[in-house]
Design a protein around this motif. Structure first.
Motif, PDB file in Angstrom:
ATOM      1  N   ASN A 278      39.251  29.810  39.031  1.00 50.77           N
ATOM      2  CA  ASN A 278      40.325  30.663  39.584  1.00 50.77           C
ATOM      3  C   ASN A 278      40.510  30.421  41.081  1.00 50.77           C
ATOM      4  O   ASN A 278      40.644  31.360  41.879  1.00 50.77           O
ATOM      5  CB  ASN A 278      40.025  32.145  39.311  1.00 50.77           C
TER       6      ASN A 278
ATOM      7  N   GLU B  78      43.309  38.557  32.955  1.00 46.80           N
ATOM      8  CA  GLU B  78      43.611  37.378  33.761  1.00 46.80           C
ATOM      9  C   GLU B  78      43.261  36.085  33.031  1.00 46.80           C
ATOM     10  O   GLU B  78      42.281  36.021  32.279  1.00 46.80           O
ATOM     11  CB  GLU B  78      42.826  37.419  35.078  1.00 46.80           C
TER      12      GLU B  78
ATOM     13  N   ARG C 112      36.625  39.288  37.679  1.00 52.14           N
ATOM     14  CA  ARG C 112      37.976  39.051  37.191  1.00 52.14           C
ATOM     15  C   ARG C 112      38.383  40.151  36.214  1.00 52.14           C
ATOM     16  O   ARG C 112      37.541  40.787  35.560  1.00 52.14           O
ATOM     17  CB  ARG C 112      38.086  37.690  36.484  1.00 52.14           C
TER      18      ARG C 112
END
Length: 464
Positions: free
Chosen positions: A424, A445, A441
């Motif tokens: 990410n 996502e 996270r």
């Protein structure tokens, strides 16, 4: 008449002599013993009546009174800015606070350290703690261990009632326990049950093995993070989960053992994160199929399928094909027995491992090493810290190495050995970075993995 009087006197004297003989031979404190004649054939069901008195009438009042004030209510509060819906915009609501979730927590020290479940406080902007006397505090999240669903909180308070840790390795099947919770609108609740099982693994698939205490004490939503205590009032577990198709209690409840919880808390307080020690083996519980396939005499234990190079297990002499039957004084019948005990230890701790090798017992002293492997189950990869030589070979200053694929649809030949440099868009240097990124996270996502393939080319793969 004279004859009748003589007979009456003789009868009285005979009775006195008989009673006196009974007192003389039996004694005042003796109990009569009944002897059953032996039968020539055994036509009855054998039974063994021991003198031990079982706690069918056990008194839980003292344990309950000593623990209810040590269990708190925990609120997960989200603080938001701006309107959350068109109705907020219409009414002029520009921000505020909203309850995200709630559960229970256990005070473990008089100065305000509290243990709860990670899932109770996950994603919280603010955590509120309400004591049994209705006092409310804002809590600081000191640290979490997501894999075991434990979180450590701290409130600014003193002289609090708390629950002392007990030894979860000593809990026994059938032992009475109390589940103490503090759900949202009921204040303190106490339910009783017994230990139904130990080292219970709830994983259905190939994931990190778990080791829960199972109880039939009633635990319902709102009791997550509460205390499982023995009748001495000692903490033996943190109530975590129930198995139910309806979401309500049906007799199967699970708690993180207190020895694992205590070790996690001490690690977070001393090191800032959880110190994970490992034996350095891969394997699994022995099943009838495995015993037949590998020609094993043992029907219980952990079969060693692979020994990690450079690990404490390798240095101590554990070999592929060994069957682990005991660690220290803990009998190992299945893999969750092993992981449950090892999870209460740290790197550099030494354990005595008893293995069966070709039918013979061997005792080996193993020094646990630091865990350098992390499973990213959501993308089906296992990663390990890369050596400097491996980073140089891929011409990259940072990254972790893919050591194994966990899903059959992933091309292991192409992925294993390659280097992940970012997740990410966040640079990763070690498995701790990977764990931190994955824990922070949001579940909704996507996961973007940047890695360098075997040809030295940079690639990006997106998991949605």
């Amino acid at each position: 008449m004279k004859n009748f009087t003589s007979l009456l006197i003789a009868s009285i004297l005979g009775g006195i002599l008989t009673l006196g003989s009974y007192k003389l031979f039996i004694g005042p404190d003796s109990q009569p013993q009944f002897i059953q004649e032996e039968s020539s054939s055994q036509d009855f069901i054998p039974a063994n009546y021991s003198s031990r008195i079982y706690g069918t009438n056990a008194d839980f009042t003292e344990a309950a009174e000593n623990t209810v004030n040590g269990v708190v209510h925990v609120k997960n509060v989200a603080v938001y800015q701006g309107p959350r819906s068109i109705w907020d915009l219409y009414r002029g609501n520009e921000g505020g606070r909203a309850l995200q979730g709630a559960g229970s927590g256990v005070i473990i020290s008089p100065d305000g350290y509290i243990v709860t479940n990670n899932h109770v406080i996950k994603g919280a902007s603010e955590v509120e703690v309400t004591l049994n006397n209705n006092q409310t505090y804002t809590a600081e999240i000191i640290g979490v261990a997501e894999s075991t669903d434990i979180a450590l909180l701290k409130i600014d308070a003193e002289d609090l009632d708390y629950i002392p840790f007990g030894d979860s390795n000593n809990v026994r099947l059938g032992e009475w326990v109390l589940a103490v919770g503090n759900p949202f609108n009921l204040k303190s609740t106490v339910t009783a049950g017994i230990i139904s099982a130990t080292a219970r693994d709830l994983n259905t698939y190939d994931a990190t093995p778990q080791s829960f205490i199972q109880t039939d004490a009633a635990i319902n939503p709102g009791n997550s993070g509460g205390a499982l205590v023995n009748i001495k009032g000692e903490l033996v577990g943190i109530n975590t989960a129930i198995t139910s198709q309806t979401g309500s209690y049906i007799g199967y409840a699970f708690a993180v053992p207190s020895n694992i919880t205590r070790k996690i808390v001490e690690d977070i307080m001393e090191y800032g994160d959880v110190q994970k020690g490992i034996l350095g083996i891969r394997g699994g519980s022995i099943t009838p199929t495995a015993a037949e396939e590998f020609g094993l005499d043992a029907t219980q234990g952990v079969y060693v399928a692979e020994v990690t190079s450079g690990s404490g297990a390798e240095k101590a002499g554990i070999k592929e094909g060994d069957v682990i039957r005991q660690i220290d004084n803990i009998t190992i019948n299945k893999f969750s027995d092993l992981t449950g005990y090892i999870n209460s230890k740290r790197p550099d701790d030494e354990v005595r491992v008893t293995v069966l090798r070709k039918g013979k017992k061997r005792n080996l002293n193993v020094r646990l090493t630091k865990n350098e492997i992390y499973r990213v189950d959501s993308i089906g990869l296992e990663v390990t810290n890369a050596t400097q030589e491996e980073l140089d070979a891929y011409n990259t200053p940072n990254g972790v190495k893919i050591s194994r694929t966990l899903m059959s649809n992933l091309p292991s030949e192409e992925l294993v050995g390659t280097i992940i440099t970012a997740i990410n868009n966040q640079k990763v240097n070690n498995i701790e970075d990977v764990e931190r990124i994955m824990n922070n996270r949001k579940a909704s996502e996507s996961i973007v993995v940047s890695f360098i393939d075997r040809n030295g080319e940079k690639q990006r793969v997106v998991w949605r």
